[in-house]
Write an enzyme that holds these catalytic residues in place. Structure first.
Site, PDB file in Angstrom:
ATOM      1  N   LYS A  99     -29.643  68.417  -2.507  1.00  0.00           N
ATOM      2  CA  LYS A  99     -29.208  67.074  -2.137  1.00  0.00           C
ATOM      3  C   LYS A  99     -27.751  67.120  -1.673  1.00  0.00           C
ATOM      4  O   LYS A  99     -27.393  66.570  -0.651  1.00  0.00           O
ATOM      5  CB  LYS A  99     -29.387  66.146  -3.335  1.00  0.00           C
ATOM      6  CG  LYS A  99     -29.024  64.716  -3.066  1.00  0.00           C
ATOM      7  CD  LYS A  99     -29.366  63.827  -4.253  1.00  0.00           C
ATOM      8  CE  LYS A  99     -28.817  62.427  -4.017  1.00  0.00           C
ATOM      9  NZ  LYS A  99     -29.037  61.535  -5.138  1.00  0.00           N
ATOM     10  N   GLU A 111     -25.579  77.673  -7.362  1.00  0.00           N
ATOM     11  CA  GLU A 111     -26.733  78.585  -7.453  1.00  0.00           C
ATOM     12  C   GLU A 111     -27.472  78.631  -6.109  1.00  0.00           C
ATOM     13  O   GLU A 111     -27.801  79.694  -5.589  1.00  0.00           O
ATOM     14  CB  GLU A 111     -27.708  78.108  -8.542  1.00  0.00           C
ATOM     15  CG  GLU A 111     -27.178  78.216  -9.949  1.00  0.00           C
ATOM     16  CD  GLU A 111     -26.509  76.923 -10.428  1.00  0.00           C
ATOM     17  OE1 GLU A 111     -26.013  76.149  -9.564  1.00  0.00           O
ATOM     18  OE2 GLU A 111     -26.481  76.698 -11.649  1.00  0.00           O
ATOM     19  N   GLY A 146     -32.138  63.265  -7.563  1.00  0.00           N
ATOM     20  CA  GLY A 146     -32.690  64.620  -7.450  1.00  0.00           C
ATOM     21  C   GLY A 146     -34.022  64.763  -8.164  1.00  0.00           C
ATOM     22  O   GLY A 146     -34.995  65.286  -7.618  1.00  0.00           O
ATOM     23  N   ARG A 147     -34.093  64.263  -9.413  1.00  0.00           N
ATOM     24  CA  ARG A 147     -35.323  64.452 -10.193  1.00  0.00           C
ATOM     25  C   ARG A 147     -36.423  63.476  -9.794  1.00  0.00           C
ATOM     26  O   ARG A 147     -37.506  63.496 -10.385  1.00  0.00           O
ATOM     27  CB  ARG A 147     -35.013  64.367 -11.685  1.00  0.00           C
ATOM     28  CG  ARG A 147     -34.248  63.133 -12.116  1.00  0.00           C
ATOM     29  CD  ARG A 147     -33.692  63.274 -13.522  1.00  0.00           C
ATOM     30  NE  ARG A 147     -32.852  62.152 -13.914  1.00  0.00           N
ATOM     31  CZ  ARG A 147     -31.548  62.040 -13.644  1.00  0.00           C
ATOM     32  NH1 ARG A 147     -30.939  63.011 -12.985  1.00  0.00           N
ATOM     33  NH2 ARG A 147     -30.854  60.998 -14.047  1.00  0.00           N
ATOM     34  N   GLU A 165     -32.888  64.587 -18.456  1.00  0.00           N
ATOM     35  CA  GLU A 165     -31.705  64.340 -17.626  1.00  0.00           C
ATOM     36  C   GLU A 165     -31.550  62.835 -17.396  1.00  0.00           C
ATOM     37  O   GLU A 165     -30.445  62.335 -17.192  1.00  0.00           O
ATOM     38  CB  GLU A 165     -31.790  65.097 -16.289  1.00  0.00           C
ATOM     39  CG  GLU A 165     -30.428  65.316 -15.651  1.00  0.00           C
ATOM     40  CD  GLU A 165     -30.443  66.197 -14.409  1.00  0.00           C
ATOM     41  OE1 GLU A 165     -30.966  65.759 -13.367  1.00  0.00           O
ATOM     42  OE2 GLU A 165     -29.915  67.329 -14.472  1.00  0.00           O
ATOM     43  N   HIS A 220     -52.487  79.051 -29.582  1.00  0.00           N
ATOM     44  CA  HIS A 220     -52.319  80.360 -30.224  1.00  0.00           C
ATOM     45  C   HIS A 220     -50.858  80.709 -30.412  1.00  0.00           C
ATOM     46  O   HIS A 220     -50.515  81.865 -30.643  1.00  0.00           O
ATOM     47  CB  HIS A 220     -53.040  81.431 -29.396  1.00  0.00           C
ATOM     48  CG  HIS A 220     -54.512  81.164 -29.297  1.00  0.00           C
ATOM     49  ND1 HIS A 220     -55.415  81.601 -30.234  1.00  0.00           N
ATOM     50  CD2 HIS A 220     -55.226  80.426 -28.405  1.00  0.00           C
ATOM     51  CE1 HIS A 220     -56.629  81.183 -29.909  1.00  0.00           C
ATOM     52  NE2 HIS A 220     -56.539  80.452 -28.798  1.00  0.00           N
ATOM     53  N   LYS A 242     -20.482  72.887 -15.380  1.00  0.00           N
ATOM     54  CA  LYS A 242     -20.331  73.375 -13.996  1.00  0.00           C
ATOM     55  C   LYS A 242     -18.873  73.691 -13.713  1.00  0.00           C
ATOM     56  O   LYS A 242     -18.539  74.724 -13.128  1.00  0.00           O
ATOM     57  CB  LYS A 242     -20.775  72.307 -12.993  1.00  0.00           C
ATOM     58  CG  LYS A 242     -22.258  72.189 -12.795  1.00  0.00           C
ATOM     59  CD  LYS A 242     -22.519  71.232 -11.621  1.00  0.00           C
ATOM     60  CE  LYS A 242     -23.938  70.724 -11.625  1.00  0.00           C
ATOM     61  NZ  LYS A 242     -24.198  69.681 -10.661  1.00  0.00           N
TER      62      LYS A 242
HETATM   63  O1  F6P Z   1     -26.951  69.982 -12.280  1.00  0.00           O
HETATM   64  C1  F6P Z   1     -27.857  68.966 -12.260  1.00  0.00           C
HETATM   65  C2  F6P Z   1     -28.223  68.561 -10.866  1.00  0.00           C
HETATM   66  O2  F6P Z   1     -27.230  67.804 -10.297  1.00  0.00           O
HETATM   67  C3  F6P Z   1     -29.563  67.825 -10.865  1.00  0.00           C
HETATM   68  O3  F6P Z   1     -29.429  66.492 -11.161  1.00  0.00           O
HETATM   69  C4  F6P Z   1     -30.053  68.115  -9.491  1.00  0.00           C
HETATM   70  O4  F6P Z   1     -31.408  67.859  -9.402  1.00  0.00           O
HETATM   71  C5  F6P Z   1     -29.685  69.568  -9.375  1.00  0.00           C
HETATM   72  O5  F6P Z   1     -28.453  69.676 -10.038  1.00  0.00           O
HETATM   73  C6  F6P Z   1     -29.607  70.110  -7.974  1.00  0.00           C
HETATM   74  O6  F6P Z   1     -28.694  69.417  -7.192  1.00  0.00           O
HETATM   75  P1  F6P Z   1     -28.712  69.566  -5.627  1.00  0.00           P
HETATM   76  O7  F6P Z   1     -30.019  69.104  -5.126  1.00  0.00           O
HETATM   77  O8  F6P Z   1     -27.571  68.757  -5.131  1.00  0.00           O
HETATM   78  O9  F6P Z   1     -28.523  71.039  -5.304  1.00  0.00           O
END
Ligand code: F6P
Length: 554
Positions: free
Chosen positions: A206, A212, A267-268, A353, A384, A512
């Site tokens: 987003k 990452e 995002g979620r 979240e 199990h 972060k």
């Molecule tokens: O670190 C949490 C978060 O901001 C989530 O809310 C989001 O879904 C995810 O990181 C990824 O964010 P982005 O889509 O901006 O890479």
């Protein structure tokens, strides 16, 4: 706004909880043969059996009264109406607009979002079809065979979960791979098996700043260039899903290959937007539309059904009942379908979240427990491993059983066993096995005297452990869409009941910030700025990184 514990309904619920705390589910079923008929309900093709919960009619009516008193209907209308209900970010929350097909207008900040939603969706679906049928080709002229989706959190969990859930629905034209972790082992493990000429990367973020995702995307680009592609070829192999056009451009992805979405999509809550591109690549444009239609049916149910017969509202109220009156700190979700293996992870982000908060909208601390820990694994595997604790552990943990009646890849006899196990587990948790029954069983098996006395307590099941069972007709896109929308609305209702903002996530920021500072310090001097533990761990990490650098590994 009043605190939850200051409402009239709360006081009545406290009293009623005490009055019925000793009544067992077995008793309620014995007293009322119609309990299943009265306490189950259908919506958008799903059936919810909530009869195995420690509730009676009065508890349900008090809980529904609580929903009224907390203004659930007004809050729901504010969300659908595009009001900026995410008040710490001043954003509307309109993921529901993404799955609307009719001519309804959805406004965010006074602007109808539907024309843009339709335009991006159609462009994204046309692109997915072009990749699926081989019209979109790699730089060597070959059709795409592998798609590597790079994203994390909300930009990964939804599409990853849905692609796995829907696998086997039809002809599988593409192989989809999901890379989220910055641990290079994940990306390297995927790339090691692929042919660069036939690989497409989807970079989903987003913000397009998530470290990452950006690190994995840069390594993917380097791999492509090291495997025969030139800079000009990037456009054939990289597309972006983002709200941040500027960042996408500066990464080197052509804006023509970007599928946008908007800040009113959290995002979620984003798998219905172009973040769902991998789903469209997996099941095609029609499959993706069916997913949206399933979710839209649940939206309509949520909007139209009275609170007492409203599936998301009931799930939310039952969850609150256990969390705040029984002290249940976790909710276990057990899908009886291997294809739904990623559902618990998806719901962890969606619920935790969203409602893992401890301040009210106005900044005062909450005075009740909010989101429980969500966890789970598919059945029958879970039986199990951790089911021992569900049956005989010291805590009562409510369970959501998810039971699709049909799955895509059936083998003779398997589905029968899967369904039998799902039904058996909710019954076993509820009925338990008392001392007399255990004693009789052991005696019949020839156990007597001290052995009998010693074994009996270990074999007793207290029972009276609650669960919901959600029955899905199948694992089709429509059923999955309805299921996910159901949980989204449940989370929304719980946020309203608890009085928290379900749509921000400030709690992820501190870690972060520190990670980015410590990453810099791993290359240089950490100084004395840290506590002794952090400093000690940095020293250990730095020594290991130095050793790998000397061996030429980084
Ligand atoms: O670190 C949490 C978060 O901001 C989530 O809310 C989001 O879904 C995810 O990181 C990824 O964010 P982005 O889509 O901006 O890479």
């Amino acid at each position: 706004m009043k605190r939850l514990t200051e409402t009239d309904a709360w006081a009545a619920l406290v009293e009623h909880h005490q009055a019925i705390a000793a009544t067992s589910l077995n008793q309620w079923f014995a007293d009322d043969p119609q309990r299943f008929a009265r306490m189950s309900l259908s919506a958008a093709g799903l059936v919810l059996d909530y009869s195995k919960n420690r509730l009676d009619t009065r508890a349900l009516s008090l809980l529904t009264g609580l929903a009224v008193e907390r203004g659930v209907e007004t809050a729901r209308d504010a969300m659908f109406g595009g009001r900026a209900i995410n008040d710490t970010e001043q954003r509307a929350v309109l993921h529901t607009a993404l799955r609307q097909r009719g001519g309804t207008r959805y406004d965010a900040g006074g602007v109808d979002v539907m024309p843009a939603v339709g335009e991006v969706r159609e462009r994204m679906l046309a692109f997915a079809e072009a990749v699926r049928d081989g019209r979109w080709r790699g730089h060597g002229g070959d059709a795409i065979r592998d798609v590597v989706h790079i994203g994390i959190g909300g930009s990964d969990l939804g599409p990853c979960m849905a692609c796995e859930a829907l696998a086997g629905q039809g002809e599988e034209r593409l192989r989809l791979h999901f890379v989220s972790n910055v641990d290079g082992a994940q990306l390297a493990g995927v790339l090691g098996r692929l042919d660069a000429r036939r690989t497409l990367f989807v970079i989903a973020s987003k913000t397009f700043t998530t470290i990452e995702t950006m690190t994995n995307a840069a390594s993917a680009r380097a791999w492509l260039l090291a495997n025969g592609a030139r800079d000009d070829d990037i456009a054939r192999h990289f597309v972006a899903v983002s709200t941040n056009a500027e960042r996408v451009r500066s990464f080197g992805i052509d804006e023509a290959n970007m599928f946008g979405f908007w800040d009113w999509v959290g995002g979620r809550y984003s798998m219905w937007s172009s973040v769902g591109l991998p789903i469209a690549l997996a099941v095609g444009a029609d499959g993706f539309r069916a997913l949206l239609a399933g979710a839209e049916r649940m939206d309509r149910h949520f909007l139209e059904a009275p609170l007492a017969a409203n599936m998301p509202v009931l799930l939310a109220l039952i969850g609150l009942w256990y969390r705040d009156f029984f002290g249940a700190a976790s909710l276990c979700v057990v899908p009886y379908a291997q294809a739904l293996a990623r559902l618990p992870a998806y719901l962890q982000q969606l619920e935790m979240e969203s409602n893992g908060k401890s301040v009210l909208h106005d900044g005062r601390p909450v005075d009740v427990g909010t989101c429980p820990v969500i966890w789970g694994e598919p059945g029958t595997n879970a039986q199990h491993s951790f089911f021992q604790l569900l049956h005989q552990g010291s805590d009562t943990i409510p369970v959501d059983f998810i039971m699709p009646l049909q799955v895509a890849r059936e083998l003779p006899g398997h589905q029968r066993l899967l369904l039998a196990n799902c039904i058996a587990q909710s019954k076993a948790l509820m009925v338990g096995k008392d001392e007399a029954e255990v004693r009789a069983e052991l005696t019949a098996a020839g156990v007597a005297g001290d052995d009998l006395a010693r074994l009996v307590p270990h074999k007793v099941f207290a029972g009276n452990r609650p669960s919901n069972t959600l029955v899905m007709p199948d694992l089709s896109p429509a059923s999955l869409g309805a299921l996910i929308a159901l949980y989204e609305h449940k989370v929304f209702v719980q946020g309203v009941l608890w009085g928290v903002n379900s749509f921000d996530q400030w709690g992820v920021e501190l870690g972060k910030q520190l990670a980015s500072r410590i990453a810099g310090e791993l290359d240089g001097d950490a100084g004395d700025a840290h506590d002794a533990s952090t400093r000690g761990l940095i020293d250990l990490a730095r020594a290991a990184l130095d050793r790998s650098a000397r061996r030429g590994e980084r």
